[in-house]
Each structure stands twice: as C-alpha cells, then as structure tokens.
Design a protein around this motif. Structure first.
Motif, mmCIF file in Angstrom:
data_model
loop_
_atom_site.group_PDB
_atom_site.id
_atom_site.type_symbol
_atom_site.label_atom_id
_atom_site.label_comp_id
_atom_site.label_asym_id
_atom_site.label_seq_id
_atom_site.Cartn_x
_atom_site.Cartn_y
_atom_site.Cartn_z
ATOM 1 N N UNK B 246 0.830 -1.204 0.000
ATOM 2 C CA UNK B 246 0.000 0.000 0.000
ATOM 3 C C UNK B 246 0.866 1.256 0.000
ATOM 4 N N UNK B 247 1.937 1.225 0.790
ATOM 5 C CA UNK B 247 2.799 2.420 0.839
ATOM 6 C C UNK B 247 3.477 2.645 -0.506
ATOM 7 N N UNK B 248 3.940 1.546 -1.113
ATOM 8 C CA UNK B 248 4.598 1.663 -2.428
ATOM 9 C C UNK B 248 3.599 2.137 -3.474
ATOM 10 N N UNK B 249 2.377 1.610 -3.403
ATOM 11 C CA UNK B 249 1.352 1.996 -4.383
ATOM 12 C C UNK B 249 1.075 3.492 -4.294
ATOM 13 N N UNK B 250 1.149 4.030 -3.075
ATOM 14 C CA UNK B 250 0.876 5.460 -2.880
ATOM 15 C C UNK B 250 1.938 6.341 -3.527
ATOM 16 N N UNK B 251 3.101 5.767 -3.863
ATOM 17 C CA UNK B 251 4.156 6.575 -4.497
ATOM 18 C C UNK B 251 4.051 6.566 -6.016
ATOM 19 N N UNK B 252 3.167 5.761 -6.565
ATOM 20 C CA UNK B 252 3.071 5.697 -8.030
ATOM 21 C C UNK B 252 2.421 6.981 -8.546
ATOM 22 N N UNK B 253 3.099 7.680 -9.470
ATOM 23 C CA UNK B 253 2.514 8.921 -9.978
ATOM 24 C C UNK B 253 1.154 8.664 -10.636
ATOM 25 N N UNK B 254 0.218 9.537 -10.370
ATOM 26 C CA UNK B 254 -1.086 9.422 -11.024
ATOM 27 C C UNK B 254 -2.156 8.762 -10.181
ATOM 28 N N UNK B 255 -1.790 8.310 -8.965
ATOM 29 C CA UNK B 255 -2.793 7.656 -8.125
ATOM 30 C C UNK B 255 -3.703 8.710 -7.488
ATOM 31 N N UNK B 256 -4.995 8.467 -7.550
ATOM 32 C CA UNK B 256 -5.967 9.401 -6.975
ATOM 33 C C UNK B 256 -6.894 8.672 -6.015
ATOM 34 N N UNK B 257 -7.607 9.430 -5.205
ATOM 35 C CA UNK B 257 -8.565 8.856 -4.267
ATOM 36 C C UNK B 257 -9.983 9.000 -4.810
ATOM 37 N N UNK B 258 -10.768 7.943 -4.674
ATOM 38 C CA UNK B 258 -12.178 7.998 -5.043
ATOM 39 C C UNK B 258 -12.979 7.794 -3.766
ATOM 40 N N UNK B 259 -13.815 8.783 -3.427
ATOM 41 C CA UNK B 259 -14.441 8.766 -2.108
ATOM 42 C C UNK B 259 -15.454 7.657 -1.941
ATOM 43 N N UNK B 260 -16.162 7.326 -2.999
ATOM 44 C CA UNK B 260 -17.124 6.241 -2.886
ATOM 45 C C UNK B 260 -17.093 5.373 -4.124
ATOM 46 N N UNK B 261 -16.906 4.086 -3.891
ATOM 47 C CA UNK B 261 -16.881 3.133 -4.997
ATOM 48 C C UNK B 261 -17.620 1.881 -4.568
ATOM 49 N N UNK B 262 -18.155 1.175 -5.570
ATOM 50 C CA UNK B 262 -18.957 0.001 -5.275
ATOM 51 C C UNK B 262 -18.332 -1.202 -5.973
ATOM 52 N N UNK B 263 -18.180 -2.305 -5.240
ATOM 53 C CA UNK B 263 -17.591 -3.489 -5.865
ATOM 54 C C UNK B 263 -18.673 -4.300 -6.573
ATOM 55 N N UNK B 264 -18.273 -5.429 -7.161
ATOM 56 C CA UNK B 264 -19.200 -6.209 -7.990
ATOM 57 C C UNK B 264 -20.352 -6.771 -7.173
ATOM 58 N N UNK B 265 -20.166 -6.870 -5.848
ATOM 59 C CA UNK B 265 -21.239 -7.400 -5.002
ATOM 60 C C UNK B 265 -22.086 -6.278 -4.405
ATOM 61 N N UNK B 266 -21.825 -5.045 -4.811
ATOM 62 C CA UNK B 266 -22.617 -3.926 -4.334
ATOM 63 C C UNK B 266 -22.135 -3.344 -3.020
ATOM 64 N N UNK B 267 -20.998 -3.827 -2.522
ATOM 65 C CA UNK B 267 -20.470 -3.275 -1.268
ATOM 66 C C UNK B 267 -19.774 -1.953 -1.566
ATOM 67 N N UNK B 268 -20.030 -0.937 -0.740
ATOM 68 C CA UNK B 268 -19.382 0.345 -1.000
ATOM 69 C C UNK B 268 -18.166 0.520 -0.111
#
Lengths: 196, 332
Positions: B246-268
C-alpha cells in the motif's frame, strides 16, 4: 499506398490474431503523424506523443471499425486526444512566438540566416489567433488544414458530428481572419478541404 | 493568400520525420510487454475455459532480460491522494492473519465482471468463481470452479448474439477444473503465498518490485498500478508485505482517491485509482473502516477511448472470502 498492398483495415483485422502485424500501420503512417505532432507541440514531446498514439491504437485495434479502409483519421484522432494533454506546452510556444517573433517549434529546422521578417509578422498573428481559440476548435481546424482530413473524417476522428466540425471551422476561420486584419471576401466561401 | 493557405504555410518548414526508431522501439516494447493487459488477463482467466494458459499464450513474443531500469523518483503527493493507501497500510496488521502452511491452499471466492470481445462484438461477461491457489508453486497446481452469471450489455451497446452462449450457461455451475495447463509467467509476476511472503517489507523495495522489468514507454506507472492489482486480487500477502504494498502503491505517480466506490457485489468503500490509457479509471476498493480489500472497479472517464459513456462501469470484481484449505477439489 500502392495498388497491391492491403488496406489499413485489412492489416488491422489481421493484427487482431497476429499482433506484430500492427507494425505495418506504424510503418505506413508514423512519419506523417509525427510531423503533425511536431507542428503542434514541437520536437521535445513529439516522441512521447507519437509512441503513445500508436500504443493506444494498438490496444484499441479490437474496436477499430473495419469499414474504414484508411486508418489515418483514426490515428489523427488518437494523436489529437493525446496532444490535448499538452495544452500548456502548445500555448507556451505559441505565446513565445507572439512575444518574440521566434517560433520554438520550427527553430530546430530553420537555418539561422533565414530571417523572413514579412512572413514572421503573419506567423505571430496566426499564433495569437490559434492560442486564443477554444481547444476543440483548434483541434478541428488543424486536423482539416495540417492533417488534410475531410470534414467527415475529422468528425470521425474526434467523435463529433459533421455539423459541429463545420461550425467550429467557420468560427475559427472568422477569428483568424480578424486577427490577420484584412477581410478577403472570397475566403467567406467555405469549402471542404480534401487531400489524397 | 487566404487564411487557410496561410495556416497551411504556418510551420510548414517542419519536415516529414524519417527517423522513427525511438517510437518504433517503444511500440514494440509496449506490444510485447509481458503483463501490459493486466486487467484483461484477469478477465481472460475468468472468461476462458482454457484458463491462464490461453491468456499467457498470447504473449508469444515476450521480451525478456531487459535491463532493469531505476524506477522514477516518487513524487510528493497530496495527503488526499495517498490517504486511502496509507490508512490501508496502517490497518494491515490489525486483523487476524491467515497463516497457510506449505501443502495447503488459499481459497478465494469472488465475483467478476469484465468486458469480453469477439467478432467485433463486445459485452460484459460475469462469473462467480472459487479459486484454489497452492501455497507454493505455479497456477498449474491451482484449481478453479467457475459459474457463469448472466452477461450484461457493454455500456452504450446492445447485448450481442455472441453473449447468448453465456446466457445459456446461467445456473449450470461447472465442476472444478485445473486452472491452467501451463504458467510461464516470469518469477517476478508470481503471486503464490510462498513467493509473496519473501517480498520486501519496505516501501522502496516493494516499489522496485512493482517496476521490475517495466518498459519505460510512458505507460510504466499504469503497468505498476496493474501489478498492485495482481497482488490484491486472488492473492494474499502477509501483513508486513501488504502494508509495504500500500505504501509503495501510494508513491506511483497518477494515483488518486475515489471517495465512494462500489464493488461487484454492491459493497461500497473508498478507493485508490489510476486512469488507464484506455480512458478507464481503475479503482481498488477498500472497506471504509477496516481497510480490507473489497474488490476493484473500472469506471469510464474518456468515452471515446473506452467506447462507453463517461461514468459507466466496464469492469468490476468483489473478493467475497479468503480462507485456507488443506486440499483442493478432486479433478478427474
């Protein structure tokens, strides 16, 4: 393209099974696309934009409409989208030309001694007009002029209607004529530019 | 000279470019990049009866032994952009851990939705799957039970005739089968527990791992982002490696935060995401409280590139359960 070579659409169709065949699309069109990108953004970022254009095209080849024999409008469309990410670079260079009379885009290709002052004034006005255009209008205008696309091809390339292309061209030309100063009555006749 | 002629003349001294070697090389590298279609590969694995073998088989002209480039320096990022991943890292050790032993299997139950294409037709292929992954070793020893769910139209398109076959399979779960006939992924693409347990636990080391043999063709950060997904979906990392990921992923240029997302089972949940070259925002979704990985989602941000309306969902998954089992189902 010679009479015997297959249409772009046939090459793309084959590349869906044999990916390396897509190299042929690059060989046919990369030089022209690169010149277009350089004219808009200059030499420095052209390599990135051209490489990304063809990679994006490669990844999208599964969705290419095989009824379109010539892939150039499609490639111009992708390139134009990617050029849109460098709006600031484009504007900075045009503004530099407006202010100093020196065009950073053409400088690498122009012998130092070649100072054409009368042409330079026209270029400065053109640059001022281009930089003042909305991005969507500039895109259409340059696809039709520098890219040589028909209105229909430009519409296809950008995913907009032909009527939109026509109205953007008209408005862009009006602004350019205003910037250039003189009103040439014959220029009010809008004709489709069609090459090749 | 009219305005169009003057415009045509403008910058006309730029010559046609003959030297295109750099661009050609980058195209070739991109065309043959081992794991470029990372999300697509997951999709293929879900959609094709031949499993991983079919997907891997596509990469016939795999470029190997490229010099390992140094990853680009991490950018200083805004707090918001890395918040999700940093919190996920902090929570990585706070939950009961699975401790699978050699010889056992990690069992992943999930739902997936991916675009499927054929004969110029496109649709969304859905499945419910159980994947038995050996704690050590390649996918050849893994097993997969796939239940096809009703296909959906690709956004902005009709459900095409080719999707009919999937429609007919609904309600007929297949027997578990060998997940792959061969698995020739390079070592650094492995995601079995034995391998991921040895990955670096520091941010910089994990970051280097994510960029291993990535061609620097302008798409390198997206490639690294895809690899993060490869270590989240149907993969289980010990807490220390998970936090580093997770820490390494946060250093990848272009990563943004999405405040609300829903997975394939409808969980937010809350998501970290990157926009793909195909105009799709590829999100990894985490539970708001526990920061457990829930699944992923692909949302269109460029209608033209993605060939679907902006805001439509063109792929998703939900990782419903991860558990440990002593054995895999018997396969005849």
């Amino acid at each position: 393209m010679s009479e015997t070579s297959p249409a772009d659409s046939a090459v793309i169709a084959r590349s869906r099974q044999e990916p390396e065949v897509f190299g042929e699309i690059f060989r046919r069109h990369a030089a022209e696309i690169k010149r277009f990108v350089i004219r808009r953004l200059g030499l420095d970022v052209a390599e990135d934009v051209v490489a990304e254009t063809f990679l994006a095209a490669f990844h999208q080849r599964g969705r290419y409409d095989l009824a379109r024999h010539n892939a150039l409008p499609w490639l111009y469309g992708i390139a134009t989208n990617l050029i849109g990410r460098h709006k600031r670079t484009e504007a900075r260079q045009l503004n530099l030309l407006v202010r100093t009379g020196v065009d950073p885009v053409t400088e690498p290709f122009t012998p130092r001694s070649d100072e054409r002052l009368s042409a330079q004034a026209v270029q400065q006005r053109l640059a001022a007009a281009l930089v003042a255009l909305p991005a969507g209008h500039r895109d259409v205008l340059l696809l039709v002029t520098w890219g040589g696309l028909s209105y229909a091809e430009a519409a296809e390339a950008l995913g907009i209607r032909v009527g939109t292309v026509r109205s953007r061209i008209n408005r862009a030309r009006t602004k350019i004529r205003e910037e250039l100063g003189g009103t040439d009555p014959t220029a009010l006749v809008i004709e489709e530019v069609r090459h090749g | 000279m009219d305005d169009l002629a003057q415009l045509n003349n403008f910058r006309s001294e730029v010559p046609v470019q003959e030297d295109l070697r750099a661009e050609a090389e980058r195209l070739m590298a991109g065309m043959s990049a081992p794991a470029r279609p990372n999300f697509r590969r997951l999709g293929l694995r879900a959609a094709l009866a031949g499993g991983l073998a079919a997907a891997v088989g596509v990469a016939v002209f795999l470029v190997q032994n490229q010099p390992a480039p140094t990853p680009p320096p991490p950018l200083i990022r805004t707090v918001a952009a890395v918040e999700v991943l940093t919190r996920a890292a902090e929570h990585a050790g706070s939950r009961p851990e699975l401790h699978p032993r050699p010889g056992q299997f990690l069992v992943y139950q999930s739902e997936t939705m991916n675009s499927a294409e054929g004969e110029g037709q496109i649709w969304l292929s859905r499945a419910r799957r159980t994947f038995w992954q050996p704690v050590e070793g390649s996918s050849v020893k893994a097993f997969l039970q796939n239940e096809i769910l009703a296909p959906l139209p690709y956004p902005g398109h009709m459900l095409p005739p080719l999707a009919q076959w999937e429609q007919e399979q609904v309600g007929k779960p297949s027997r578990p089968e060998r997940a792959a006939d061969f698995d020739d992924r390079p070592e650094f693409m492995r995601n079995d527990y034995a391998y991921v347990s040895k990955l670096p636990t520091d941010t910089e080391g994990m970051r280097r791992h994510l960029y291993t043999q990535v061609p620097f063709d302008g798409l390198q950060d997206y490639e690294a982002w895809g690899r993060v997904g490869g270590l989240l979906q149907e993969s289980y990392l010990p807490a220390a490696q998970r936090a580093a990921l997770f820490r390494a992923a946060a250093t990848i240029p272009g990563v943004v935060t999405v405040k609300e997302a829903q997975d394939a089972a409808g969980r937010t949940g809350i998501a970290a995401a990157m926009v793909s070259p195909m105009g799709v925002r590829e999100e990894y979704i985490f539970d708001r409280k526990t920061y457990d990985y829930l699944g992923r989602r692909g949302v269109v941000v460029d209608a033209k590139l993605a060939n679907a309306p902006v805001g439509s969902v063109v792929s998703s998954s939900a990782q419903l359960k991860v558990s440990v089992a002593d054995g895999a189902p018997i396969v005849e």
